[in-house]
Design a protein around this motif. Structure first.
Motif, short mmCIF file in Angstrom:
data_model
loop_
_atom_site.label_atom_id
_atom_site.label_comp_id
_atom_site.label_asym_id
_atom_site.label_seq_id
_atom_site.Cartn_x
_atom_site.Cartn_y
_atom_site.Cartn_z
N GLY A 22 -8.34 -1.03 9.93
CA GLY A 22 -8.09 0.03 8.97
C GLY A 22 -6.99 -0.38 8.02
N TYR A 23 -6.98 0.24 6.87
CA TYR A 23 -5.99 -0.05 5.83
C TYR A 23 -5.33 1.27 5.44
CZ TYR A 23 -4.02 -1.51 1.35
OH TYR A 23 -3.17 -1.78 0.32
N ILE A 24 -4.00 1.28 5.45
CA ILE A 24 -3.24 2.47 5.08
C ILE A 24 -2.37 2.11 3.87
CG2 ILE A 24 -1.48 4.13 5.79
CD1 ILE A 24 -2.38 3.60 8.72
N ASP A 25 -2.58 2.80 2.77
CA ASP A 25 -1.76 2.57 1.58
C ASP A 25 -0.51 3.43 1.68
OD1 ASP A 25 -0.67 1.95 -0.85
OD2 ASP A 25 -2.28 2.83 -2.04
N ALA A 26 0.63 2.80 1.92
CA ALA A 26 1.91 3.50 2.05
C ALA A 26 2.66 3.57 0.74
CB ALA A 26 2.77 2.82 3.12
N ASN A 27 2.19 2.89 -0.29
CA ASN A 27 2.92 2.87 -1.56
C ASN A 27 3.11 4.25 -2.19
OD1 ASN A 27 3.88 0.14 -2.46
ND2 ASN A 27 1.80 -0.36 -1.81
N PRO A 28 2.17 5.19 -2.07
CA PRO A 28 2.42 6.51 -2.65
C PRO A 28 3.68 7.19 -2.11
CG PRO A 28 0.08 6.25 -2.22
CD PRO A 28 0.78 5.06 -1.60
N ALA A 29 4.12 6.80 -0.91
CA ALA A 29 5.32 7.40 -0.32
C ALA A 29 6.59 7.08 -1.10
CB ALA A 29 5.48 6.94 1.13
N VAL A 30 6.59 5.95 -1.78
CA VAL A 30 7.83 5.48 -2.41
C VAL A 30 7.75 5.45 -3.94
CG1 VAL A 30 8.70 4.27 -0.39
CG2 VAL A 30 7.17 3.08 -1.95
N PHE A 31 6.71 6.06 -4.48
CA PHE A 31 6.57 6.18 -5.93
C PHE A 31 6.53 7.65 -6.32
CE2 PHE A 31 5.56 1.80 -5.58
CZ PHE A 31 5.83 1.24 -6.82
N GLY A 32 7.12 7.96 -7.45
CA GLY A 32 7.11 9.32 -7.96
C GLY A 32 5.88 9.60 -8.78
N PRO A 33 5.72 10.85 -9.23
CA PRO A 33 4.57 11.21 -10.06
C PRO A 33 4.55 10.48 -11.40
CG PRO A 33 5.98 13.14 -9.62
CD PRO A 33 6.55 11.98 -8.89
N ASP A 34 5.70 9.95 -11.80
CA ASP A 34 5.78 9.20 -13.05
C ASP A 34 5.32 7.75 -12.89
OD1 ASP A 34 7.86 8.19 -11.54
OD2 ASP A 34 9.42 8.60 -13.04
N GLY A 35 4.93 7.38 -11.65
CA GLY A 35 4.46 6.01 -11.40
C GLY A 35 5.58 5.01 -11.21
N LYS A 36 6.81 5.49 -11.08
CA LYS A 36 7.96 4.59 -10.90
C LYS A 36 8.50 4.72 -9.48
CE LYS A 36 9.25 4.66 -15.74
NZ LYS A 36 10.26 4.96 -16.72
N PRO A 37 9.13 3.63 -8.98
CA PRO A 37 9.71 3.70 -7.64
C PRO A 37 10.76 4.81 -7.53
CG PRO A 37 9.68 1.44 -8.43
CD PRO A 37 9.31 2.31 -9.60
N ARG A 38 10.75 5.46 -6.40
CA ARG A 38 11.76 6.48 -6.10
C ARG A 38 13.01 5.75 -5.59
NH1 ARG A 38 9.18 10.57 -2.11
NH2 ARG A 38 11.25 11.47 -2.36
N LEU A 39 13.87 5.38 -6.48
CA LEU A 39 15.02 4.53 -6.16
C LEU A 39 15.96 5.16 -5.14
CD1 LEU A 39 15.80 3.00 -9.67
CD2 LEU A 39 14.55 1.97 -7.75
N GLU A 40 15.98 6.48 -5.05
CA GLU A 40 16.86 7.14 -4.07
C GLU A 40 16.45 6.81 -2.63
OE1 GLU A 40 13.48 10.14 -4.53
OE2 GLU A 40 14.51 8.70 -5.82
N LEU A 41 15.23 6.34 -2.43
CA LEU A 41 14.77 5.99 -1.08
C LEU A 41 15.21 4.60 -0.65
CD1 LEU A 41 11.12 7.39 -1.25
CD2 LEU A 41 13.12 8.47 -0.19
N TYR A 42 15.67 3.80 -1.61
CA TYR A 42 15.99 2.40 -1.34
C TYR A 42 17.48 2.17 -1.09
CZ TYR A 42 11.32 1.12 -2.80
OH TYR A 42 9.96 0.98 -2.86
#
Length: 190
Positions: free
Chosen positions: A139-159
């Protein structure tokens, strides 16, 4: 050492991979009541997970393996086809000994630290996603949506400052994506 101080359950769910998973210190609590344990080790690359599978995977006879690795490969200039090939070899090695075990690949994350290499991240993820689509034990799980905002940019506060590793709230976001899929997979293998 962890096995001696806190023996893991047999026939459970093993989280394995690099530092992104190693630093997920409360994964068992966040995935409860699923029988999860973590044996990820920092700095690991896909070839190392393949090499150490006999030590840190197969002895546990997990029913499900949740696999996160490839980020360090990207940073080491490994090509996407090689990363996908190592994962394929890992899955084949697991299935040679544990034919009923499900292996769930969690997508390589598009961390800001490697933004200039996102094309390689995307290609490796695509190759692995396509490989998983052809095998019901994968199986493949795409986890990238968890760390990107609706604007398509990384949610830097998570890093963290390195723009690669995560603060605890990111793992809450990962749980929201992974746990429902893992719960379904667990129900299917029990």
């Amino acid at each position: 050492t962890a096995d001696k101080t806190s023996p893991p359950p047999q026939n459970a769910i093993l989280f394995i991979g690099s530092s992104i998973f190693r630093q997920w210190t409360n994964v068992a609590d966040q995935m409860a009541p699923l029988p999860v344990f973590n044996r990820a080790f920092g700095g690991s690359r896909t070839v190392e997970l393949l090499h150490y599978a006999d030590t840190v995977v197969l002895p546990y006879a997990p029913k499900i393996i949740v696999y996160y690795c490839g980020s360090n490969d990207i940073n080491a200039d490994e090509l996407p086809a090689a990363i996908a090939g190592h994962f394929r070899q890992f899955a084949e090695k697991v299935h040679a000994r544990l034919p009923q075990t499900r292996v769930l690949f969690v997508s390589i994350l598009r961390a800001p630290q490697k933004e200039n290499l996102w094309n390689r991240v995307d290609e490796a993820n695509r190759l692995i996603r396509d490989y998983c689509a052809n095998n019901p034990r994968l199986g493949y799980i795409d986890a990238n949506p968890a760390v990107f905002g609706p604007d398509g940019k990384p949610r830097l506060e998570l890093y963290r400052d390195d723009k690669l590793h995560y603060h605890p709230p990111a793992y809450v976001e990962f749980t929201a994506i992974i746990k429902p899929l893992l719960t379904q997979a667990w129900a299917a293998v029990r």
